[in-house]
Design a protein around this motif. Structure first.
Motif, PDB file in Angstrom:
ATOM      1  N   THR A  86       0.838  -1.202   0.000  1.00 50.02           N
ATOM      2  CA  THR A  86       0.000   0.000   0.000  1.00 50.02           C
ATOM      3  C   THR A  86       0.877   1.258   0.000  1.00 50.02           C
ATOM      4  O   THR A  86       0.562   2.224  -0.687  1.00 50.02           O
ATOM      5  CB  THR A  86      -0.941   0.022   1.208  1.00 50.02           C
ATOM      6  OG1 THR A  86      -0.215  -0.398   2.355  1.00 50.02           O
ATOM      7  CG2 THR A  86      -2.116  -0.886   1.011  1.00 50.02           C
ATOM      8  N   SER A  87       1.993   1.218   0.743  1.00 47.63           N
ATOM      9  CA  SER A  87       2.881   2.390   0.747  1.00 47.63           C
ATOM     10  C   SER A  87       3.397   2.657  -0.661  1.00 47.63           C
ATOM     11  O   SER A  87       3.402   3.798  -1.137  1.00 47.63           O
ATOM     12  CB  SER A  87       4.070   2.164   1.680  1.00 47.63           C
ATOM     13  OG  SER A  87       3.620   1.861   2.965  1.00 47.63           O
ATOM     14  N   VAL A  90       0.831   4.263  -2.817  1.00 49.04           N
ATOM     15  CA  VAL A  90       0.697   5.700  -2.561  1.00 49.04           C
ATOM     16  C   VAL A  90       1.844   6.455  -3.246  1.00 49.04           C
ATOM     17  O   VAL A  90       1.633   7.468  -3.903  1.00 49.04           O
ATOM     18  CB  VAL A  90       0.693   5.972  -1.040  1.00 49.04           C
ATOM     19  CG1 VAL A  90       0.760   7.466  -0.774  1.00 49.04           C
ATOM     20  CG2 VAL A  90      -0.547   5.388  -0.406  1.00 49.04           C
ATOM     21  N   CYS A 174      -6.794   1.392  -0.411  1.00 47.13           N
ATOM     22  CA  CYS A 174      -5.931   1.416   0.769  1.00 47.13           C
ATOM     23  C   CYS A 174      -6.736   1.130   2.033  1.00 47.13           C
ATOM     24  O   CYS A 174      -6.279   0.384   2.907  1.00 47.13           O
ATOM     25  CB  CYS A 174      -5.221   2.757   0.893  1.00 47.13           C
ATOM     26  SG  CYS A 174      -3.801   2.868  -0.195  1.00 47.13           S
ATOM     27  N   THR A 178      -6.097  -2.076   4.319  1.00 47.33           N
ATOM     28  CA  THR A 178      -5.774  -1.885   5.732  1.00 47.33           C
ATOM     29  C   THR A 178      -6.671  -2.763   6.603  1.00 47.33           C
ATOM     30  O   THR A 178      -6.198  -3.405   7.547  1.00 47.33           O
ATOM     31  CB  THR A 178      -5.959  -0.404   6.118  1.00 47.33           C
ATOM     32  OG1 THR A 178      -5.167   0.390   5.248  1.00 47.33           O
ATOM     33  CG2 THR A 178      -5.546  -0.157   7.549  1.00 47.33           C
ATOM     34  N   LEU A 250       0.702   4.978   5.953  1.00 43.10           N
ATOM     35  CA  LEU A 250       0.154   5.444   4.679  1.00 43.10           C
ATOM     36  C   LEU A 250      -0.019   6.961   4.698  1.00 43.10           C
ATOM     37  O   LEU A 250       0.311   7.646   3.727  1.00 43.10           O
ATOM     38  CB  LEU A 250      -1.182   4.763   4.399  1.00 43.10           C
ATOM     39  CG  LEU A 250      -1.080   3.279   4.074  1.00 43.10           C
ATOM     40  CD1 LEU A 250      -2.445   2.707   3.777  1.00 43.10           C
ATOM     41  CD2 LEU A 250      -0.152   3.070   2.896  1.00 43.10           C
ATOM     42  N   THR A 253       3.444   8.531   4.378  1.00 39.88           N
ATOM     43  CA  THR A 253       3.948   8.411   3.003  1.00 39.88           C
ATOM     44  C   THR A 253       3.225   9.392   2.100  1.00 39.88           C
ATOM     45  O   THR A 253       3.842  10.100   1.291  1.00 39.88           O
ATOM     46  CB  THR A 253       3.703   6.986   2.474  1.00 39.88           C
ATOM     47  OG1 THR A 253       4.057   6.064   3.482  1.00 39.88           O
ATOM     48  CG2 THR A 253       4.520   6.719   1.232  1.00 39.88           C
ATOM     49  N   HIS A 254       1.920   9.429   2.261  1.00 38.63           N
ATOM     50  CA  HIS A 254       1.097  10.320   1.443  1.00 38.63           C
ATOM     51  C   HIS A 254       1.537  11.766   1.641  1.00 38.63           C
ATOM     52  O   HIS A 254       1.726  12.520   0.698  1.00 38.63           O
ATOM     53  CB  HIS A 254      -0.367  10.133   1.844  1.00 38.63           C
ATOM     54  CG  HIS A 254      -1.297  11.044   1.127  1.00 38.63           C
ATOM     55  ND1 HIS A 254      -1.783  12.185   1.691  1.00 38.63           N
ATOM     56  CD2 HIS A 254      -1.823  10.977  -0.108  1.00 38.63           C
ATOM     57  CE1 HIS A 254      -2.569  12.792   0.819  1.00 38.63           C
ATOM     58  NE2 HIS A 254      -2.617  12.078  -0.275  1.00 38.63           N
TER      59      HIS A 254
END
Lengths: 268, 467, 113
Positions: A86-87, A90, A174, A178, A250, A253-254
């Motif tokens: 998921t990271s 993103v 995401c 999660t 997340l 990172t976002h």
């Protein structure tokens, strides 16, 4: 036997299908080819047969806790992979084409582990009955119905995800991943409690009167987020922690990549 | 979505599977509980039957009667004081269930049983009837499964049918795509789709409207150019006449030389007239519009005629023109072919130097069913990279700074190409056998696919004439 | 503000430590057998509010899955093998369990008193 067979197969297929579907839709969204997916299916299928055939030896390992340890390990492994996946998704949103091969490998391993875990149970179940012709027909039909329902839900979810407006796809995927990843952690905790590696406690609450775990909705929720009618405080705590870690990672990172994306390359 | 057909197949099938299977499961569960109710009723009936049996009325001092009964059922009859009166051989000697009215599930004799406890006042005592859970479940399962099986078999059939129906339903879309794909660039006729479905109607009609508008504007452009060229002809001839008159008046009234400017004026008018003629030829020979009259033409003889017509041009530059080959009949439009020859010869004439050599060859390539026309000059030739561009309208090699300083309008080869297309001939450019000049090779098919009918007619005519 | 999660983490670590220490502590052991797809005995009485070590022997040649929604336990036991499952502490009450592969016959319940 039909109903039992349906429930067992449906639960396992649904669990794997949800993860598969979300990752496959994401892969399509990013524009990766689907070769990794076919490879993951093949490896997972092969792995589940090997796992199923050696379950006795695995169970006896580590003082009879091998089965739980391996399954918990697989669940935590999938959690970690989903965190990375998921990271990277993103990051890819802001920098297309970034570390695609790592992303592909993470998704491949996650799908493979999921199929390995769920496939082994299906394999053992079907293998048990293939020598009992009186029951096997019923079991097989139940398996077909269960698999049919599971894969149909997966297919509809896949097209639903692809039909989402593009600006929401990443966010929704995401969130779903999660929740699935949190479920993985929760299952791992459950297994570790079962072998007394983690302390077991009185349940914090009991919602079985509200929603039974063996109902269809209960099974669906179990597949999605590992629904537990009577969780212990530790389970709830670790589940919340796993969700929080993923959400924070997340979000961070976002935040980092969005601010980078807004500042033009002049800074470098 | 990569393919509409695949998307529809998967989503439709998934929906059908989901709805049908859940319905089948619901049905299975309903039938199962109904079957269990029937089995339970049977147990009640058995219990009532047992309570009326004479053996049940025996005194408790006697040993319990053991009935040789095996199979899915077992039973016990107890007195009120909990002494065993009678039992089936597969039931133990201890009570299999509590002495309280109702159903319970218990394990004994290595199986799981559903036990019905019944108080019989006529005994008085308890009758316990048990039935093996696994067997009664399997029996019901087997019966109900028969109704589930067709649903399972139906799914692949439904999938196949959906796939075929989708092929039928999306057929018009596929035909539309094919029609669009096959359409040549210059083909502006409406799409040949009769009765398009409602959903495609806007696409087809707007595409057709677009094509019609394009067709109209092309037509307007062509008409305009042709009309303009045509309209220019008259004033140009008038100017030519006036210039000629002016020249005569000037030279007759005074013995002075013809003024330089008049000379230039006459040259320019000459070129303009040529340009207009070429433009007219170009639009006249556009393959889409040319009203070709195909007939049998001897290209060799035609070449000889055209060379003779333009002999003056070659002679004034001391150029040698050689015509070789043999008579070659082909099916073509005589007028168009003479324009083609005229343009090729004029180019050769223009670009070959003073005293240069020009060769025109007409040969029948019988093994390929083709007639080959070759015009070779001894001019500067054309670089290979330019081959494709020289056929463009108004394109001239090197632009206005052409090495030979020959004037031209850049339409000659475009006209040649139009006429070649008209005859389904193909043109190849190359280096001439004189080393540096240009070689133009036009290969005509012996039998023209378009004019086939008219050819055979004219050949027949000729044959009858010969006879 | 930041103190609270830290305290929480500390508590959690202590819990784990405690758990690891208590690993060796003796627990009441209860034996259960699977034979002909039946649980023997089909009713187990256990002390309430105590952690219990449940040892399940599968005497059948075929695998069985011990499952209980009420106990939150799930474990596949291959034919002829045994499995150790920790359950509890349980509030007084009835906790059904079943063999998922043969749920019609393999039924049983734990009664915590």
């Amino acid at each position: 036997m039909l109903l039992t067979s349906v429930i067992i197969i449906l639960r396992e297929v649904l669990e794997a299908a949800l993860l598969l579907t979300i990752l496959l839709a994401m892969s399509r969204f990013i524009g990766l080819n689907t070769r990794w997916f076919l490879l993951a299916l093949a490896l997972g299928g092969l792995g589940s047969i090997i796992y199923g055939n050696n379950l006795a030896a695995i169970s006896n390992a580590f003082d009879g806790t091998g089965q739980e340890l391996l399954n918990a390990g697989l669940h935590i492994f999938i959690y970690a992979l989903l965190l990375i996946t998921t990271s990277l998704m993103v990051i890819n949103y802001y920098r297309p084409g970034c570390r695609l091969s790592l992303l592909k490998w993470c998704m491949l391993l996650a799908v493979m582990s999921s199929i390995l875990r769920e496939g082994a149970e299906i394999y053992i179940y079907l293998y048990t009955f293939h020598t009992q012709p009186a029951l096997f027909g019923s079991v097989l039909k139940g398996a077909l119905i269960g698999a049919g329902i599971g894969f149909s839900i997966g297919a509809l979810l896949y097209y639903l995800l692809l039909a989402l407006p593009e600006r929401h796809t990443l966010l929704i995927t995401c969130i779903l991943l999660t929740i699935v990843a949190g479920g993985m952690c929760s299952q791992a905790v459950q297994l570790l409690i079962q072998i007394d590696w983690l302390p077991s406690q009185m349940p914090l609450w009991d919602t079985s009167a509200l929603l039974r775990e063996d109902s269809l909705v209960g099974q669906l929720l179990y597949a999605l987020m590992s629904y537990e009618a009577s969780p212990t405080p530790l389970e709830v705590f670790l589940y919340a922690m796993s969700l929080a870690v993923m959400a924070l990672t997340l979000g961070f990172t976002h935040y980092v990549y969005r601010s980078h994306a807004h500042v033009p390359a002049v800074a470098h | 979505m990569r393919s509409i057909r695949f998307f529809l197949l998967i989503t439709l099938l998934a929906t059908i599977v989901l709805v049908n299977f859940v319905a089948a499961l619901q049905g299975y569960r309903g039938s199962m509980s109904e079957a269990q109710r029937l089995f339970d009723q049977q147990m009640v009936a058995t219990a009532q039957l047992l309570s009326t049996m004479p053996a049940s009325q025996q005194s408790p001092e006697q040993l319990p009667v053991v009935v040789e009964h095996t199979g899915p059922m077992a039973f016990q009859v107890w007195t009120e004081k909990q002494a065993l009166l009678m039992r089936s051989v597969n039931a133990p000697e201890t009570p299999v269930s509590a002495f309280a009215e109702g159903y319970r599930e218990v394990n004994f004799s290595g199986f799981r049983w559903r036990v019905f406890s019944h108080y019989a006042p006529q005994l008085p005592g308890w009758v316990l009837v048990a039935e093996r859970v696994d067997l009664r479940y399997q029996l019901a399962d087997r019966v109900i499964l028969e109704s589930v099986t067709p649903i399972l078999i139906g799914i692949p059939v439904a999938g196949l049918l959906i796939w075929l129906i989708l092929a039928r339903g999306l057929g018009s879309l596929r035909r539309l795509a094919a029609a669009l794909q096959e359409k040549r660039a210059e083909d502006l006729h409406p799409l040949p789709l009769d009765n398009p479905p409602e959903e495609l109607l806007p696409v087809v009609s707007s595409t057709n409207a677009l094509l019609a508008r394009l067709q109209e504007s092309f037509e307007r452009e062509r008409r305009f150019s042709a009309d303009a060229a045509h309209e220019l002809r008259t004033p140009i001839s008038a100017i030519q006449v006036h210039a000629h008159n002016l020249e005569r008046e000037l030279t007759e009234t005074s013995a002075a030389e013809k003024p330089d400017s008049l000379q230039k004026l006459q040259g320019s008018v000459e070129r303009m007239a040529h340009l207009v003629e070429q433009m007219l030829d170009l639009y006249r020979t556009t393959p889409d519009h040319y009203p070709a009259r195909f007939e049998r033409v001897d290209l060799y003889a035609l070449a000889r005629e055209v060379i003779a017509e333009h002999y003056a041009g070659f002679a004034c530059r001391d150029q040698q023109v050689e015509l070789c080959g043999a008579p070659a009949d082909l099916c073509g439009d005589r007028f168009a072919l003479s324009i083609l020859l005229k343009n090729l010869l004029r180019n050769a004439n223009k670009y070959s130097p003073q005293g240069g050599q020009i060769e025109v060859a007409v040969n029948v390539l019988s093994e390929r069913d083709e007639v080959e026309l070759r015009v070779e000059d001894s001019g500067p030739g054309i670089a290979e990279a330019e081959y494709a561009r020289v056929f463009e309208r108004f394109y001239r090699v090197g632009g206005d700074r052409h090495v030979t300083a020959v004037e031209g309008c850049g339409l000659g080869l475009s006209i040649v190409q139009h006429i070649a297309q008209l005859h389904h001939a193909n043109i190849r450019l190359g280096t001439s056998r004189f080393g540096h000049g240009l070689s133009v090779q036009v290969r005509f098919p012996l039998v023209n696919p378009v004019g086939e009918n008219s050819v055979s007619e004219s050949m027949q005519e000729r044959a009858t004439k010969n006879v | 503000m930041s103190k609270y999660p830290v305290a929480c983490m500390g508590k959690f670590l202590l819990l784990i430590l405690f758990a690891c220490l208590s690993l060796g502590a003796a627990r009441p052991e209860i034996k259960l057998e699977i034979r002909d797809h039946l649980f023997l005995p089909s009713e187990l009485v256990v002390p309430a509010n105590t952690k219990i070590k449940l040892i399940v022997y599968n005497r059948d040649p075929t695998p069985e899955e011990f499952e209980s929604y009420e106990l939150n336990r799930e474990k596949v036991i291959m034919g002829g093998q045994k499995a150790i499952i920790f359950i509890g502490p349980l509030k007084p009450g009835e906790y059904p369990f079943f063999g998922e592969f043969n749920p019609k016959t393999a039924q049983g319940k734990i009664i915590a008193e």
